[in-house]
Design a protein around this motif. Structure first.
Motif, PDB file in Angstrom:
ATOM      1  N   THR A  17      -1.301  -8.595   3.795  1.00  0.00           N
ATOM      2  CA  THR A  17      -1.526  -9.006   2.677  1.00  0.00           C
ATOM      3  C   THR A  17      -1.583 -10.432   2.924  1.00  0.00           C
ATOM      4  OG1 THR A  17       0.155  -7.842   1.347  1.00  0.00           O
ATOM      5  CG2 THR A  17      -1.145 -10.227   0.085  1.00  0.00           C
ATOM      6  N   SER A  41     -10.027  -6.991  -4.125  1.00  0.00           N
ATOM      7  CA  SER A  41      -9.208  -5.630  -5.187  1.00  0.00           C
ATOM      8  C   SER A  41      -9.439  -4.143  -4.457  1.00  0.00           C
ATOM      9  CB  SER A  41     -10.892  -6.043  -6.177  1.00  0.00           C
ATOM     10  OG  SER A  41     -10.826  -6.704  -6.230  1.00  0.00           O
ATOM     11  N   ALA A  44      -5.875  -4.852  -2.622  1.00  0.00           N
ATOM     12  CA  ALA A  44      -4.873  -4.898  -4.545  1.00  0.00           C
ATOM     13  C   ALA A  44      -4.445  -3.103  -4.995  1.00  0.00           C
ATOM     14  CB  ALA A  44      -5.192  -5.700  -5.411  1.00  0.00           C
ATOM     15  N   ALA A  48      -1.684  -0.710  -5.315  1.00  0.00           N
ATOM     16  CA  ALA A  48      -1.234  -0.492  -6.391  1.00  0.00           C
ATOM     17  C   ALA A  48      -1.204   1.852  -6.215  1.00  0.00           C
ATOM     18  CB  ALA A  48      -2.327  -0.900  -7.585  1.00  0.00           C
ATOM     19  N   ILE A  74      -0.988  -5.139 -11.389  1.00  0.00           N
ATOM     20  CA  ILE A  74      -2.035  -5.187 -10.470  1.00  0.00           C
ATOM     21  C   ILE A  74      -3.780  -4.471 -10.949  1.00  0.00           C
ATOM     22  CG2 ILE A  74      -3.465  -4.163  -8.422  1.00  0.00           C
ATOM     23  CD1 ILE A  74       0.007  -4.167  -7.719  1.00  0.00           C
ATOM     24  N   THR A  77      -5.117  -7.198 -13.749  1.00  0.00           N
ATOM     25  CA  THR A  77      -5.737  -8.801 -12.960  1.00  0.00           C
ATOM     26  C   THR A  77      -7.286  -7.970 -12.348  1.00  0.00           C
ATOM     27  OG1 THR A  77      -4.494  -7.762 -11.026  1.00  0.00           O
ATOM     28  CG2 THR A  77      -3.642  -9.586 -13.084  1.00  0.00           C
ATOM     29  N   TYR A  83      -8.763 -11.536  -9.630  1.00  0.00           N
ATOM     30  CA  TYR A  83      -7.959 -10.892  -8.366  1.00  0.00           C
ATOM     31  C   TYR A  83      -7.334 -11.519  -7.366  1.00  0.00           C
ATOM     32  CZ  TYR A  83     -12.316 -13.792  -6.786  1.00  0.00           C
ATOM     33  OH  TYR A  83     -13.044 -14.926  -6.461  1.00  0.00           O
ATOM     34  N   SER A  86      -4.040 -10.820  -8.379  1.00  0.00           N
ATOM     35  CA  SER A  86      -3.666  -9.161  -8.380  1.00  0.00           C
ATOM     36  C   SER A  86      -2.696  -9.216  -6.508  1.00  0.00           C
ATOM     37  CB  SER A  86      -4.755  -8.819  -8.203  1.00  0.00           C
ATOM     38  OG  SER A  86      -5.424  -8.396  -7.379  1.00  0.00           O
ATOM     39  N   ILE A  89       0.798 -10.632  -7.236  1.00  0.00           N
ATOM     40  CA  ILE A  89       1.346  -9.609  -6.813  1.00  0.00           C
ATOM     41  C   ILE A  89       1.309  -9.006  -6.112  1.00  0.00           C
ATOM     42  CG2 ILE A  89       1.648  -7.852  -8.346  1.00  0.00           C
ATOM     43  CD1 ILE A  89      -0.415  -9.136 -10.937  1.00  0.00           C
ATOM     44  N   VAL A  90       0.541  -8.966  -5.411  1.00  0.00           N
ATOM     45  CA  VAL A  90       1.053  -7.493  -3.898  1.00  0.00           C
ATOM     46  C   VAL A  90       1.995  -8.418  -3.316  1.00  0.00           C
ATOM     47  CG1 VAL A  90      -0.064  -6.828  -2.171  1.00  0.00           C
ATOM     48  CG2 VAL A  90      -1.479  -6.143  -4.424  1.00  0.00           C
ATOM     49  N   VAL A 264       1.634  -9.894 -15.647  1.00  0.00           N
ATOM     50  CA  VAL A 264       1.684 -10.916 -14.156  1.00  0.00           C
ATOM     51  C   VAL A 264       3.125 -11.231 -13.940  1.00  0.00           C
ATOM     52  CG1 VAL A 264       1.474 -12.778 -12.870  1.00  0.00           C
ATOM     53  CG2 VAL A 264      -0.881 -11.204 -13.794  1.00  0.00           C
ATOM     54  N   THR A 267       6.915  -8.608 -13.971  1.00  0.00           N
ATOM     55  CA  THR A 267       6.603  -7.419 -12.448  1.00  0.00           C
ATOM     56  C   THR A 267       8.180  -7.955 -11.500  1.00  0.00           C
ATOM     57  OG1 THR A 267       5.264  -8.591 -11.183  1.00  0.00           O
ATOM     58  CG2 THR A 267       4.128  -6.401 -12.548  1.00  0.00           C
TER      59      THR A 267
END
Length: 631
Positions: A17, A41, A44, A48, A74, A77, A83, A86, A89-90, A264, A267
């Motif tokens: 990441t 994207s 991500a 997901a 994910i 977004t 992006y 996202s 989030i990852v 977002v 989570t």
């Protein structure tokens, strides 16, 4: 550099990441923003998909978690073009898992140290007098071993050297060194002091004290608490609330970005996993007090308990009789005082196997009275001892036994729970020694702490007669007393006890059945692989009943912190969702804030490692009467 490589290997998604993020920044800086969006994207969506597969497997096992929110956040977004959010989030998901793993490792540190310190080799004397190093599993009962300075005692043994000082903190939680003399028991896992000593093995390695602790810890660390499963149930309403808030925000604003911004901050994947961290920390905390909790579920039951049942002998009392009064007969003159009487009795009792004999000998040793050898001695089973010492005929035993062999025997009126040994010298009554199985000094304070912790009903179960059990119960403020109980009687009484859950505290093999049927069975002072420790949910490794209150208080604190962590994370997340619903929290900022929320909840769960106070429910004062006899 080594730790960095190890961290990358252990948490590859976090590392990937970060790399994707750096690549995206480089592409954006060089004017290739569209390519950056595509790369981020795509990555991500791959993550997901992995989360979605994990979610499906959980659902197949009947478990519903927050994976669905992570996947929706994910995807949403990415769809709306946020992006960078996202990617955060990852990072939050993978980083949160890494934080959770690190936190759980911190909580397990004290438990794992037991395995790391397990003795593996011993120095055994050979037939020729030499020394050979052998694996600890090859040590046989009776082998003579050399224990060098600062070494761990490899198996349970007795000291053959004159004296030694050992650190038993890994077994009992007590930091002060313990002095030992020849013949004293040494427990596997304790650490020798500065001098080399010889010891003789009394137990195989597989059945020694340290190996018992390792086994119990393995059971404890492998357990999963009902509280953890209960925490999973919060994910369903939490998911529904998040989707409803997001949908309303989207409907009112007409902007799908608003829906993504709400999800977002909804989570918190590690959020509800703070509960198992709290329980692991609580078990680690209890181990520091010499209390091994076999299962995390036992901590929850300890916190909820409303009734506690105690065995009497060896649990609320010391388990061995103690001399409480000495009454020398005045007719033997002023030189025949309490010490002289005790010296005569203890010298004769050297030749008896009766349980009172050991107590009499110990009392003389404690007073520094030297025991004399007999020229003739014999025991009359269940009645007493006859001995000739320094030319004097000594009779020690029951009043009828002494009265048949001496004159002037005066029977003494005894209080409930007391026993008397009568003594005659050269055919004349010489006095009486009174013994009693004394209540433990820490027992009153222990019951007071338990009552402050929410225990509403205390039961005393014993095989002793009523007149022996009742005085102990009265001193402790226990009204519910059941005397002359057989093991099956104790089982039925605990099964029918109310209110529940019920804790049972015992120390002997005969307590194993009732420990097994109680909601929480606590084995006190367990040494070795006994039936009691095998049946119990909690094993107290030291002979100290106050650790029962420690265990209950740690249970309360652990459950409180676990629930607090759950609700703290939910409350903050809901507040952030409402803020995002009004458009005041951009997706990328919300993603970063959610990572902070996860960190806060995990750190809060780790507070279970630390000592804390238990809220007093009510205070009970108990007084212990003082007898009038002089010892």
């Amino acid at each position: 550099m080594t730790w960095f490589v190890a961290a990358v290997r252990r948490y590859p998604i976090v590392a990937i990441t970060v790399v994707v993020g750096l690549v995206g920044l480089g592409l954006a800086a060089t004017g290739n923003g569209a390519v950056a969006q595509w790369v981020i994207s795509a990555f991500a969506l791959i993550v997901a998909a992995m989360q979605a597969w994990s979610m499906v497997r959980r659902l197949m096992r009947g478990q519903f978690g927050l994976d669905v929110l992570a996947v929706i956040a994910i995807v949403s977004t990415v769809i709306v073009g946020e992006y960078w959010a996202s990617l955060i989030i990852v990072l939050m998901i993978s980083g949160g898992e890494a934080l959770e793993d690190y936190a759980a490792g911190r909580a397990e540190r004290d438990l794992r140290s037991l395995f790391d310190r397990a003795p593996v080799r011993a120095h055994r004397y050979t037939a020729s007098g030499g020394i050979e190093d052998v694996p600890v599993d090859e040590v046989a009962v009776g082998d003579r071993l050399l224990l060098r300075p600062s070494e761990i005692v490899p198996v349970d043994a007795v000291l053959e050297g004159r004296e030694a000082s050992l650190d038993e903190s890994s077994l009992t939680g007590e930091g002060m060194p313990v002095d030992k003399v020849r013949g004293d028991q040494l427990w596997s896992g304790s650490v020798n002091g500065s001098g080399a000593v010889d010891i003789r093995a009394t137990t195989l390695a597989s059945a020694s004290q340290y190996q018992l602790i390792v086994k119990l810890v393995a059971e404890a660390s492998a357990s999963k608490a009902p509280m953890v499963r209960l925490a999973d149930r919060y994910s369903i309403p939490f998911t529904i609330i998040a989707l409803v808030i997001g949908a309303i925000a989207w409907a009112i604003s007409g902007d799908p970005v608003r829906f993504a911004e709400v999800l977002v901050v909804a989570t918190p994947c590690p959020l509800l996993l703070a509960a198992p961290i709290a329980f692991m920390a609580g078990m680690s905390r209890s181990s520091k007090s010499g209390v091994v909790v076999k299962g995390a579920s036992a901590l929850e039951q300890l916190a909820a308990a409303r009734t506690v049942a105690f065995d009497k002998t060896g649990t609320l009392t010391n388990g061995v009789p103690e001399v409480v009064a000495l009454y020398p007969e005045p007719g033997f003159g002023p030189d025949f005082g309490p010490d002289e009487l005790l010296g005569v009795v203890a010298s004769a009792e050297q030749y008896s196997s009766h349980v009172l004999a050991a107590a009499l000998r110990q009392a003389a040793t404690d007073r520094g009275i030297a025991l004399r050898e007999a020229s003739r001695a014999g025991e009359v089973a269940t009645h007493g001892v006859e001995a000739t010492i320094d030319g004097r005929e000594i009779i020690v035993g029951k009043p009828s036994f002494v009265a048949d062999r001496a004159t002037g025997v005066q029977r003494r009126t005894l209080a409930s729970g007391e026993a008397a040994v009568y003594v005659a010298l050269d055919g004349r009554f010489a006095g009486t020694v009174v013994l009693r199985d004394e209540m433990r000094e820490e027992a009153p304070a222990t019951l007071e702490r338990l009552r402050r912790s929410g225990i509403r009903h205390v039961i005393l179960l014993t095989g002793d007669v009523e007149q022996t059990a009742r005085p102990i119960a009265e001193r402790l403020g226990i009204d519910d007393v059941h005397a002359e109980c057989l093991p099956q009687d104790k089982v039925e009484l605990v099964r029918s006890a109310r209110p529940r859950p019920v804790i049972m505290v015992g120390d002997g093999v005969n307590d194993a059945p009732v420990l097994a049927v109680a909601d929480v069975g606590i084995a006190l002072g367990a040494r070795g692989s006994t039936a009691a420790s095998e049946s119990a949910d909690v094993v107290i490794l030291v002979d100290d009943v106050s650790r029962v209150a420690d265990a209950v208080e740690i249970g309360h604190r652990t459950v409180h912190i676990a629930l607090q962590s759950i609700w703290l994370g939910i409350a903050i997340s809901v507040a952030l969702m409402l803020t995002a619903a009004f458009g005041w929290l951009p997706a990328i900022v919300g993603a970063a804030l959610q990572e902070v929320v996860d960190l806060i909840t995990i750190l809060n769960a780790l507070r279970a490692l630390l000592p804390g106070r238990t809220v007093a429910l009510r205070k009970t004062t108990m007084r212990r009467p003082v007898g009038d006899a002089v010892v």
